[in-house]
Design an enzyme around this catalytic site. Structure first.
Site, PDB file in Angstrom:
ATOM      1  N   TYR A   1       0.830  -1.198   0.000  1.00 49.20           N
ATOM      2  CA  TYR A   1       0.000   0.000   0.000  1.00 49.20           C
ATOM      3  C   TYR A   1       0.871   1.257   0.000  1.00 49.20           C
ATOM      4  O   TYR A   1       1.394   1.674   1.023  1.00 49.20           O
ATOM      5  CB  TYR A   1      -0.929   0.022   1.211  1.00 49.20           C
ATOM      6  CG  TYR A   1      -1.838  -1.185   1.346  1.00 49.20           C
ATOM      7  CD1 TYR A   1      -2.218  -1.932   0.239  1.00 49.20           C
ATOM      8  CD2 TYR A   1      -2.323  -1.572   2.584  1.00 49.20           C
ATOM      9  CE1 TYR A   1      -3.041  -3.032   0.365  1.00 49.20           C
ATOM     10  CE2 TYR A   1      -3.157  -2.667   2.726  1.00 49.20           C
ATOM     11  CZ  TYR A   1      -3.514  -3.395   1.613  1.00 49.20           C
ATOM     12  OH  TYR A   1      -4.331  -4.495   1.742  1.00 49.20           O
TER      13      TYR A   1
ATOM     14  N   HIS B   1       0.381 -12.249   1.288  1.00 51.61           N
ATOM     15  CA  HIS B   1      -0.404 -11.286   0.524  1.00 51.61           C
ATOM     16  C   HIS B   1      -0.540 -11.701  -0.940  1.00 51.61           C
ATOM     17  O   HIS B   1       0.443 -11.748  -1.677  1.00 51.61           O
ATOM     18  CB  HIS B   1       0.267  -9.910   0.599  1.00 51.61           C
ATOM     19  CG  HIS B   1      -0.650  -8.777   0.274  1.00 51.61           C
ATOM     20  ND1 HIS B   1      -0.221  -7.470   0.207  1.00 51.61           N
ATOM     21  CD2 HIS B   1      -1.981  -8.741  -0.012  1.00 51.61           C
ATOM     22  CE1 HIS B   1      -1.245  -6.685  -0.082  1.00 51.61           C
ATOM     23  NE2 HIS B   1      -2.320  -7.436  -0.233  1.00 51.61           N
TER      24      HIS B   1
END
Length: 337
Positions: A55, A140
């Site tokens: 992010y 992830h």
């Protein structure tokens, strides 16, 4: 705000703050708004915060760490993710990141689910967060890396958990099928499923949620608005679904659900937040926020009293099949502010 305990020593509030917007997802967010989003979430009772190196190429972690720095560490839960190792890339720093975040491309993301890659990734996350530990680590988006992620990757996370470096481990993905395999084959405590347990996409209900409930694995539901289509009381004409223009069929179905919600005095986003928590395997709903008002809106939506008659009518009309509501166990009724 109620909390649930999916693993020993791990407490997740039913509402979590997802920090992708703190990494400038889609457009810039100011430092002041980022801190405001975290502060307002905290004031609303949120004590679970989720982030990732992906992010904003670390920006989300840095901002979250700054915003939480003055809070007692024992009073909140942080999860981050591994699998995308950030590698300095000064030669591309003059360009914009090409993965959806409004940040300079000063790093590149290297897929790496090896033991060394995971340890280096976690070390970098701790440095950016300014913490000596995180509570939860997810693999992830290992969609194209099943073999390494499910073996070396997960073995490394389990080792960290056994050493009490972290409290819980799992995987976070935008699909339900591979998460189901992680639950079936690996020693996971939690999985984060994004966009697949919503009013419009219930693919997680086919196998993932029943198996997670059977195995005692907690499920964190993210992207419950499907990136926009369920985020407003009435779906706008230009609504997005999974970050693409929403298909007409789904827009019409979302509008039909909104009609039923209005008849029961509930908004579409309130129903979207409440729906995942009806399944006993779900331990938290993670919502993003870009500023203080969005965090306060998230909390108001969670607090809305959704009548059982709404779910019954949605099921009767064939819009949203529903089973009997059942709380996850164990759950605490503790008020946290």
């Amino acid at each position: 705000m109620r909390s649930r305990t999916p693993a020993p020593g791990l407490l997740l509030t039913e509402l979590g703050l997802g920090a992708a917007q703190l990494g400038n997802l889609g457009r810039p967010t100011s430092d002041e708004d980022a801190v405001g989003a975290v502060d307002a979430a905290w004031d609303s009772g949120v004590r679970y915060f989720d982030t990732a190196p992906h992010y904003g190429l670390g920006l989300s972690e840095r901002r979250l760490g700054t915003a939480l720095a003055r809070r007692p560490r024992a009073e909140y839960t942080v999860s981050t993710k591994v699998g995308r190792l950030l590698v300095p890339s000064p030669g591309t720093a003059h360009r914009q990141d090409d993965s959806g975040f409004a940040v300079p491309a000063a790093y590149r993301r290297n897929w790496d689910f090896s033991r060394d890659g995971i340890l280096r990734s976690l070390e970098g996350s701790l440095r950016r967060l300014g913490l000596d530990h995180v509570d939860v680590v997810y693999l992830h988006d290992p969609d194209d890396h099943w073999e390494q992620a499910s073996s070396t990757g997960m073995d490394t996370l389990v080792e960290l958990r056994d050493q009490k470096v972290v409290k819980a481990v799992g995987a976070g993905m935008n699909q339900a099928a591979m998460l189901t395999e992680f639950v079936r084959r690996c020693d996971v405590d939690l999985v984060m499923v994004a966009g697949r347990h919503t009013l419009l996409d219930r693919s997680a209900q086919d196998a993932l949620l029943p198996l997670a409930q059977e195995r005692g694995v907690g499920v964190v539901a993210a992207a419950v608005y499907n990136s926009g289509l369920l985020a407003a009381p009435r779906p706008p004409a230009d609504a997005t679904y999974d970050y693409q223009p929403a298909p007409r069929e789904l827009t019409e179905r979302a509008t039909a659900v909104a009609d039923v919600c209005e008849r029961h005095g509930i908004t579409l986003p309130e129903a979207a937040v409440a729906y995942p928590l009806r399944h006993p395997a779900v331990v938290s709903v993670v919502l993003g926020a870009r500023d203080a008002e969005q965090s306060r809106t998230n909390a108001r939506r969670l607090a809305a009293r959704v009548p059982e008659a709404l779910w019954a009518e949605l099921a009767h009309l064939g819009l949203v099949p529903d089973g009997p509501a059942a709380p996850a166990a164990p759950r605490t009724g503790e008020e946290r502010s």
